[in-house]
Motif scaffolding. Structure first.
Motif, PDB file in Angstrom:
ATOM      1  N   TYR A  46       0.828  -1.205   0.000  1.00  0.00           N
ATOM      2  CA  TYR A  46       0.000   0.000   0.000  1.00  0.00           C
ATOM      3  C   TYR A  46       0.868   1.263   0.000  1.00  0.00           C
ATOM      4  O   TYR A  46       0.484   2.289  -0.573  1.00  0.00           O
ATOM      5  N   TYR A  47       2.042   1.166   0.606  1.00  0.00           N
ATOM      6  CA  TYR A  47       2.976   2.288   0.537  1.00  0.00           C
ATOM      7  C   TYR A  47       3.471   2.467  -0.895  1.00  0.00           C
ATOM      8  O   TYR A  47       3.629   3.598  -1.371  1.00  0.00           O
ATOM      9  N   TYR A  94       0.853   4.230  -2.783  1.00  0.00           N
ATOM     10  CA  TYR A  94       0.888   5.626  -2.352  1.00  0.00           C
ATOM     11  C   TYR A  94       1.982   6.400  -3.093  1.00  0.00           C
ATOM     12  O   TYR A  94       1.748   7.485  -3.644  1.00  0.00           O
ATOM     13  N   TYR A 138       1.215   6.629  -6.900  1.00  0.00           N
ATOM     14  CA  TYR A 138       0.158   7.608  -7.183  1.00  0.00           C
ATOM     15  C   TYR A 138       0.714   9.029  -7.078  1.00  0.00           C
ATOM     16  O   TYR A 138       0.386   9.895  -7.894  1.00  0.00           O
ATOM     17  N   LYS A 139       1.568   9.279  -6.100  1.00  0.00           N
ATOM     18  CA  LYS A 139       2.179  10.594  -5.957  1.00  0.00           C
ATOM     19  C   LYS A 139       3.040  10.937  -7.180  1.00  0.00           C
ATOM     20  O   LYS A 139       3.077  12.094  -7.617  1.00  0.00           O
ATOM     21  N   TYR A 142      -5.079   4.641  -6.085  1.00  0.00           N
ATOM     22  CA  TYR A 142      -5.471   5.600  -5.044  1.00  0.00           C
ATOM     23  C   TYR A 142      -6.518   4.988  -4.116  1.00  0.00           C
ATOM     24  O   TYR A 142      -6.385   5.047  -2.885  1.00  0.00           O
ATOM     25  N   ALA A 163      -5.007   2.133  -1.955  1.00  0.00           N
ATOM     26  CA  ALA A 163      -4.080   2.621  -0.937  1.00  0.00           C
ATOM     27  C   ALA A 163      -4.809   3.383   0.158  1.00  0.00           C
ATOM     28  O   ALA A 163      -4.477   3.247   1.346  1.00  0.00           O
ATOM     29  N   PHE A 164      -5.798   4.159  -0.221  1.00  0.00           N
ATOM     30  CA  PHE A 164      -6.472   5.043   0.723  1.00  0.00           C
ATOM     31  C   PHE A 164      -7.097   4.270   1.887  1.00  0.00           C
ATOM     32  O   PHE A 164      -7.149   4.756   3.014  1.00  0.00           O
ATOM     33  N   LEU A 190      -3.801   3.227   4.308  1.00  0.00           N
ATOM     34  CA  LEU A 190      -2.712   4.120   4.690  1.00  0.00           C
ATOM     35  C   LEU A 190      -2.948   4.769   6.050  1.00  0.00           C
ATOM     36  O   LEU A 190      -4.093   4.945   6.470  1.00  0.00           O
ATOM     37  N   GLN A 203      -0.792  10.069   5.552  1.00  0.00           N
ATOM     38  CA  GLN A 203      -0.588   9.764   4.149  1.00  0.00           C
ATOM     39  C   GLN A 203      -1.902   9.868   3.363  1.00  0.00           C
ATOM     40  O   GLN A 203      -1.915  10.312   2.215  1.00  0.00           O
ATOM     41  N   LYS A 204      -2.992   9.478   3.996  1.00  0.00           N
ATOM     42  CA  LYS A 204      -4.298   9.680   3.372  1.00  0.00           C
ATOM     43  C   LYS A 204      -4.530  11.159   3.081  1.00  0.00           C
ATOM     44  O   LYS A 204      -5.005  11.540   2.005  1.00  0.00           O
ATOM     45  N   ILE A 256      -2.289  12.437   0.010  1.00  0.00           N
ATOM     46  CA  ILE A 256      -2.727  12.129  -1.354  1.00  0.00           C
ATOM     47  C   ILE A 256      -4.120  12.672  -1.643  1.00  0.00           C
ATOM     48  O   ILE A 256      -4.469  12.913  -2.794  1.00  0.00           O
TER      49      ILE A 256
END
Length: 208
Positions: free
Chosen positions: A136-137, A140, A143-144, A177, A180-181, A184, A188-189, A192
């Protein structure tokens, strides 16, 4: 089997020291549960040229031809193997960052090679382990990178390329997204979520 070493980035006349690893130096680590690629993801150290590899480890791994960002593919392929690795806490190479280089030029080839490389990483990470926080990281961070690329295209005032990138990749990275959301940590949520709002602003005309 693998030695990771620091390096120096040359930006004009400025020299910037860069770490290649997060963790203790002069210590052997075993690549289990994606630990090697997790470290690369956290440290953004996708380069091949600041690492030394045992010949037997890489003899069946080849660079993808005709693509930029081939180091991302190569490091992903290595990470699928079982090996030991360690960190040398001193720079062994100087790398010059040059304006106008291939990785700084924005066109369709750049977009495709860059984003496809990280899609390849996500797909292959799942082969080892999907049910851990590292996965999931990774989503993250990927996506960034997608958001940062869209913002850079917008800043360069390239609306045709922006639409091309959004149309081709938005569904894929939106899925990252959403996945991961759910998993996280809150900070971090939040990070993003605000980046997503920026993209919604610059792509509203495309969606419309």
């Amino acid at each position: 089997d693998v030695l990771c070493a620091d390096y120096v980035s040359l930006r004009g006349t400025q020299e910037v020291s860069k770490k290649a690893f997060i963790g203790a130096h002069n210590k052997n680590y075993k690549n289990t549960n994606n630990s090697f690629i997790d470290n690369i993801i956290k440290n953004n150290s996708n380069h091949v040229w600041n690492k030394v590899f045992k010949r037997e480890l890489i003899q069946d791994i080849v660079f993808k031809e005709g693509v930029n960002f081939e180091d991302i593919y190569y490091m992903t392929d290595i990470a699928l193997k079982e090996f030991t690795y360690s960190y040398l806490k001193q720079p062994v190479i100087k790398y010059r960052e040059r304006a106008g280089s291939i990785i700084q030029s924005l066109d369709k080839k750049h977009i495709n090679n860059y984003l496809d490389a990280f899609i390849y990483r996500v797909d292959n990470y799942k082969k080892i382990s999907e049910a851990n926080s590292g996965y999931y990281y990774l989503l993250y961070k990927v996506y960034k990178r997608y958001i940062a690329l869209l913002l850079k295209i917008d800043k360069n005032n390239q609306p045709v390329l922006l639409k091309y990138t959004y149309d081709k990749y938005h569904d894929c990275f939106s899925k990252y997204y959403l996945s991961a959301f759910k998993k996280l940590p809150f900070y971090q949520k939040l990070a993003i979520h605000f980046k997503k709002k920026k993209i919604n602003t610059i792509t509203k005309d495309i969606e419309g």
